[in-house]
Write a protein that holds these residues in place. Sequence first.
Motif, PDB file in Angstrom:
ATOM      1  N   MET A  29       0.773  -1.139   0.059  1.00  0.00           N
ATOM      2  CA  MET A  29       0.154  -0.130   0.134  1.00  0.00           C
ATOM      3  C   MET A  29       0.614   1.088  -0.039  1.00  0.00           C
ATOM      4  N   SER A  30      -0.276   2.633  -0.004  1.00  0.00           N
ATOM      5  CA  SER A  30       0.883   3.876  -0.219  1.00  0.00           C
ATOM      6  C   SER A  30       0.897   4.387   1.094  1.00  0.00           C
ATOM      7  N   SER A  31       0.358   4.409   2.076  1.00  0.00           N
ATOM      8  CA  SER A  31       0.953   4.942   2.498  1.00  0.00           C
ATOM      9  C   SER A  31       1.009   4.153   4.522  1.00  0.00           C
ATOM     10  N   CYS A  32       1.546   4.623   5.414  1.00  0.00           N
ATOM     11  CA  CYS A  32       1.438   4.062   6.630  1.00  0.00           C
ATOM     12  C   CYS A  32      -0.442   3.570   6.907  1.00  0.00           C
ATOM     13  N   LYS A  33      -1.084   4.807   6.688  1.00  0.00           N
ATOM     14  CA  LYS A  33      -2.002   5.236   7.674  1.00  0.00           C
ATOM     15  C   LYS A  33      -2.443   3.931   7.381  1.00  0.00           C
ATOM     16  N   PHE A  62      -5.087   0.900   9.269  1.00  0.00           N
ATOM     17  CA  PHE A  62      -6.451   0.828   8.148  1.00  0.00           C
ATOM     18  C   PHE A  62      -6.947  -1.202   8.357  1.00  0.00           C
ATOM     19  N   ALA A  63      -6.054  -0.792   6.792  1.00  0.00           N
ATOM     20  CA  ALA A  63      -6.348  -2.891   7.031  1.00  0.00           C
ATOM     21  C   ALA A  63      -5.906  -3.466   7.710  1.00  0.00           C
ATOM     22  N   PHE A  64      -5.386  -3.600   8.402  1.00  0.00           N
ATOM     23  CA  PHE A  64      -4.820  -4.683   9.099  1.00  0.00           C
ATOM     24  C   PHE A  64      -5.819  -4.809   9.899  1.00  0.00           C
ATOM     25  N   GLU A  65      -6.397  -2.978  10.937  1.00  0.00           N
ATOM     26  CA  GLU A  65      -7.134  -3.597  12.123  1.00  0.00           C
ATOM     27  C   GLU A  65      -8.327  -4.353  11.585  1.00  0.00           C
ATOM     28  N   THR A  66      -8.712  -3.068  10.674  1.00  0.00           N
ATOM     29  CA  THR A  66     -10.157  -4.325  10.277  1.00  0.00           C
ATOM     30  C   THR A  66     -10.452  -5.110   9.738  1.00  0.00           C
ATOM     31  N   ILE A  98      -6.422 -16.537   8.798  1.00  0.00           N
ATOM     32  CA  ILE A  98      -4.951 -16.591   8.095  1.00  0.00           C
ATOM     33  C   ILE A  98      -4.727 -15.382   8.945  1.00  0.00           C
ATOM     34  N   PRO A  99      -3.570 -15.633   9.585  1.00  0.00           N
ATOM     35  CA  PRO A  99      -2.415 -14.408  10.315  1.00  0.00           C
ATOM     36  C   PRO A  99      -2.361 -14.017   9.565  1.00  0.00           C
ATOM     37  N   LEU A 100      -2.884 -12.635  10.350  1.00  0.00           N
ATOM     38  CA  LEU A 100      -2.537 -10.879   9.133  1.00  0.00           C
ATOM     39  C   LEU A 100      -1.156 -10.297  10.150  1.00  0.00           C
ATOM     40  N   LEU A 101      -0.534  -9.256   9.395  1.00  0.00           N
ATOM     41  CA  LEU A 101       0.482  -8.969  10.121  1.00  0.00           C
ATOM     42  C   LEU A 101       0.995  -7.394   9.475  1.00  0.00           C
ATOM     43  N   GLN A 102       1.479  -6.676   9.576  1.00  0.00           N
ATOM     44  CA  GLN A 102       1.435  -5.028   9.425  1.00  0.00           C
ATOM     45  C   GLN A 102       3.546  -4.793   9.537  1.00  0.00           C
ATOM     46  N   LEU A 103       3.940  -4.153   8.575  1.00  0.00           N
ATOM     47  CA  LEU A 103       4.910  -3.745   8.278  1.00  0.00           C
ATOM     48  C   LEU A 103       4.925  -2.046   7.567  1.00  0.00           C
ATOM     49  N   HIS A 104       5.562  -0.864   8.798  1.00  0.00           N
ATOM     50  CA  HIS A 104       5.467   0.237   7.468  1.00  0.00           C
ATOM     51  C   HIS A 104       6.341   1.085   9.356  1.00  0.00           C
ATOM     52  N   GLY A 105       6.750   1.984   8.193  1.00  0.00           N
ATOM     53  CA  GLY A 105       7.800   3.121   9.134  1.00  0.00           C
ATOM     54  C   GLY A 105       7.596   3.633  10.487  1.00  0.00           C
ATOM     55  N   LYS A 106       6.314   3.753  10.820  1.00  0.00           N
ATOM     56  CA  LYS A 106       5.819   4.135  11.989  1.00  0.00           C
ATOM     57  C   LYS A 106       6.068   3.228  13.069  1.00  0.00           C
ATOM     58  N   GLN A 107       5.742   2.553  12.414  1.00  0.00           N
ATOM     59  CA  GLN A 107       6.592   0.955  13.847  1.00  0.00           C
ATOM     60  C   GLN A 107       7.529   1.025  14.707  1.00  0.00           C
ATOM     61  N   LYS A 108       7.512   1.183  15.700  1.00  0.00           N
ATOM     62  CA  LYS A 108       9.244   0.915  16.924  1.00  0.00           C
ATOM     63  C   LYS A 108      10.031  -0.428  16.348  1.00  0.00           C
ATOM     64  N   HIS A 113       1.781 -19.640   6.339  1.00  0.00           N
ATOM     65  CA  HIS A 113       0.969 -19.140   5.262  1.00  0.00           C
ATOM     66  C   HIS A 113      -0.100 -18.030   5.999  1.00  0.00           C
ATOM     67  N   ALA A 114       0.669 -16.902   5.161  1.00  0.00           N
ATOM     68  CA  ALA A 114       0.248 -15.666   6.534  1.00  0.00           C
ATOM     69  C   ALA A 114      -0.353 -14.228   5.166  1.00  0.00           C
ATOM     70  N   VAL A 115      -0.550 -12.957   5.267  1.00  0.00           N
ATOM     71  CA  VAL A 115      -0.792 -11.490   4.275  1.00  0.00           C
ATOM     72  C   VAL A 115       0.287 -10.955   5.714  1.00  0.00           C
ATOM     73  N   LEU A 116       0.921 -10.316   4.158  1.00  0.00           N
ATOM     74  CA  LEU A 116       1.849  -8.917   5.145  1.00  0.00           C
ATOM     75  C   LEU A 116       1.177  -7.995   4.631  1.00  0.00           C
ATOM     76  N   PHE A 117       1.407  -6.776   5.362  1.00  0.00           N
ATOM     77  CA  PHE A 117       0.570  -5.173   4.636  1.00  0.00           C
ATOM     78  C   PHE A 117       1.455  -4.263   5.118  1.00  0.00           C
ATOM     79  N   ALA A 118       2.093  -4.074   4.076  1.00  0.00           N
ATOM     80  CA  ALA A 118       3.162  -3.534   4.099  1.00  0.00           C
ATOM     81  C   ALA A 118       3.367  -2.096   2.936  1.00  0.00           C
ATOM     82  N   THR A 119       4.437  -1.273   3.472  1.00  0.00           N
ATOM     83  CA  THR A 119       4.865  -0.532   2.311  1.00  0.00           C
ATOM     84  C   THR A 119       5.344  -0.511   1.623  1.00  0.00           C
TER      85      THR A 119
END
Length: 795
Positions: free
Chosen positions: A308-312, A316-320, A328-338, A354-360
Amino acid sequence: MSDEQLFSMEAGPSRPRRTKQKGVKGTPKVKKGSENKDIENLKQAVEQYDAPPDVKLFTDLPMSHLTKRGLKKAAFVDMTEIQAHSLPVSLKGKDVLGAARTGSGKTLAFLIPVLEILYRQKWGPQDGLGALIISPTRELAVQIFEVLRSIGGYHSFSAGLVIGGKNLKDERDRLSRMNILVATPGRLLQHMDQTIGFECDNLQMLVLDEADRILDMGFHRTLTALLSHLPKSRQTLLFSATQTKSVVDLARLSLTDPVSIGVNEAEAEGSMPTTLEQHYVVCTLDKKLDILWSFIKSHLQNKTLVFMSSCKQVRFAFETFCKMHPGIPLLQLHGKQKQMTRLDTFKRFTTMKHAVLFATDIAARGLDFPAVDWVFQMDAPEDADTYIHRVGRTARYERAGKALLVLLPSEEEGMKQALVKKHIDVQKIKIKTSKTQSIENQLQNLAFQDPEIKYLGQRAFVSYLRSVHLHKDKAVFKLEELPVERFAESLGLPGAPKIKFLSKEIAKKKKNASHLVAATLPEAAPEKPAPASSEPEEEDSDLDAADEESSEDGSGDENDDTKATVPSAQPVKVRTKYDRMFERKNQNILSEHYNKLIFRDSDSDSEDEFITLKRADHELPEDDAHDDEYNSKRQARMAMSKKALAKGGPRGTRLIFDDDGRAHEPYELKTKEEVFGGADKVSEARKQHAEEERAKLRDVDVLDKAQAKDKKQEKKRKRKDREREGDGDGGAVAMLDPLDEDDGYVSPDFELPSESEDEQPPPTKRIKSSGGSKETSGVALQDYEQMALKMLRGS
């Protein structure tokens, strides 16, 4: 990650020791002379080595046995194409400009020369920093460091990882002991500015991995300053998946007679892996989340990476989607994380099947995620190079992979042309409507029940539009063609949030358009005489309507040029804001007077003429009718008098004007800038006040200390005086005077043996001293004992 993992490279057996303790079983003793001989033989083998065209194994290269053991332990046997072409050149100490597709093994192509060059130069801990590897992202730096540990464990070099997210002092203490350093540009620059003793004067090798990404992140000046402080005699290896103009310029500055290895522009058609299947679909903006959800539900047994194009948007996609439980397990990776959260997510996705990673796009460069089946690009990439890096997360090392790109109707044509220029063939496919599941109602329920989800949706909405607005390629990203309202509804929002930057952009475009129309209009023609009537001509009615609309919305003379349309047969004159002001219909009470100033009628005999001297009739009225008419006119004039208006009309406000002509209220509070005369003087006055207060505190502190010292001395003096008064007979207690005879004491009735014994001892009195309470008397204790014996005998 512990400090030992970050700042040591002893993953395998250590380098053979030079001495062997008596009676200890361990590594055999290696003589210094034999080791030097092996190094000399290795240098001669490297100089004489001429790589055959069919070389495929690492064991065929002239390398030290320590590096070969590390490669064998890490299960690296066969070389890739970029490794087979670059290693024979870089091992001889030449600069390399390498370009190869993603997943082709560029990491080993520069790590093996780093180990070999330092080994052949007999590099030790006292020699300091010998090799510097710069990476654009923290995750890629960690990945490079892990590979370095796996293949370099048999060497005795010390290696460090400097990526931020940790205490700067901990890294500073270890930095001086490192022979090989893997770092990100920002953290490296921080150490160069703040760490005392950090020197690169003895540097032997510099490696720039993903150089184009480093330059895109804004580190061009940092790299230029860094290169100016490094020794000229170093060896430089520059690797990138794409060769842009900025990379070529950087290579011209940093490399000396480099050997270009990898993909040329003429051979760019084969830059994509042959095992990669590439497709794209076209859908509207409000259907993107539906397609993503349906894709995840239909690929539960795959490993998917979603860009995706932005961290927000990622959050949003990860939380919803987590609240909707896709299965399926969901993960998120973006620059606003520690930092530790990012590293933990990176490791978890690497080990999952088997997993889905939402990332910038921080996950689009160089990261090696094993066995990624799908790369799903929910938002279009910024350019074709970004597309190459994104799809490079799959189909790595001759494995199969698939990539799907989601485009809007306004983005299709521009993106296809950009990909064709890079010789990338992407096939268009269609989505089955029957397989697509709508989640708009579910998102609306989540936004209604959870305010945080609603807030995340609003931020995702604004951040996506901002990203489209900031993209440079306006042939692909067209903000004005996006269905903003429908997009807000698809996120579950009750309405589209306000977008400040968009309204400012629209106002700016209107202003520029009006200026452009005024500049392109023909020369002004002779002005027609104004008609006698105060109403404008018929053909100017459109202009009046346009001005009226502009005055209502507050845009003034910055209205759109489409409103100011005039017949082409009439000569056109550039109209000023004063013309528009006089022609407007919605003026206040003075409009009639202004119109009379511009369109004066000499035959008008109105009695309300403005600035016109009328002849007054001084004859007395002859009858009552004239009296009534006179009284009515007088009452009308009185009703319009200042006193009547002030009594019944609205109250005005009093204003005073300063020297610059600005209006102020009489008792208006002035700002600090106005009081002190500017922001600079405010800061100076603040500093001066602080210095005065500090001086006062210092004076008060000196006075308090002096008073405390005087009190302490006075207390000490009084104590000494009391001690001197009580030291008459060597004791610490002062003797008291005897009491009077009439103090109420009655002597006992008995005879004393002699007259000299009639003297009665004075009574005792308790006084307090430093040693406690004591009884004092004018006679000794023996006298009291004798008196007691006499009394007993007399009785």
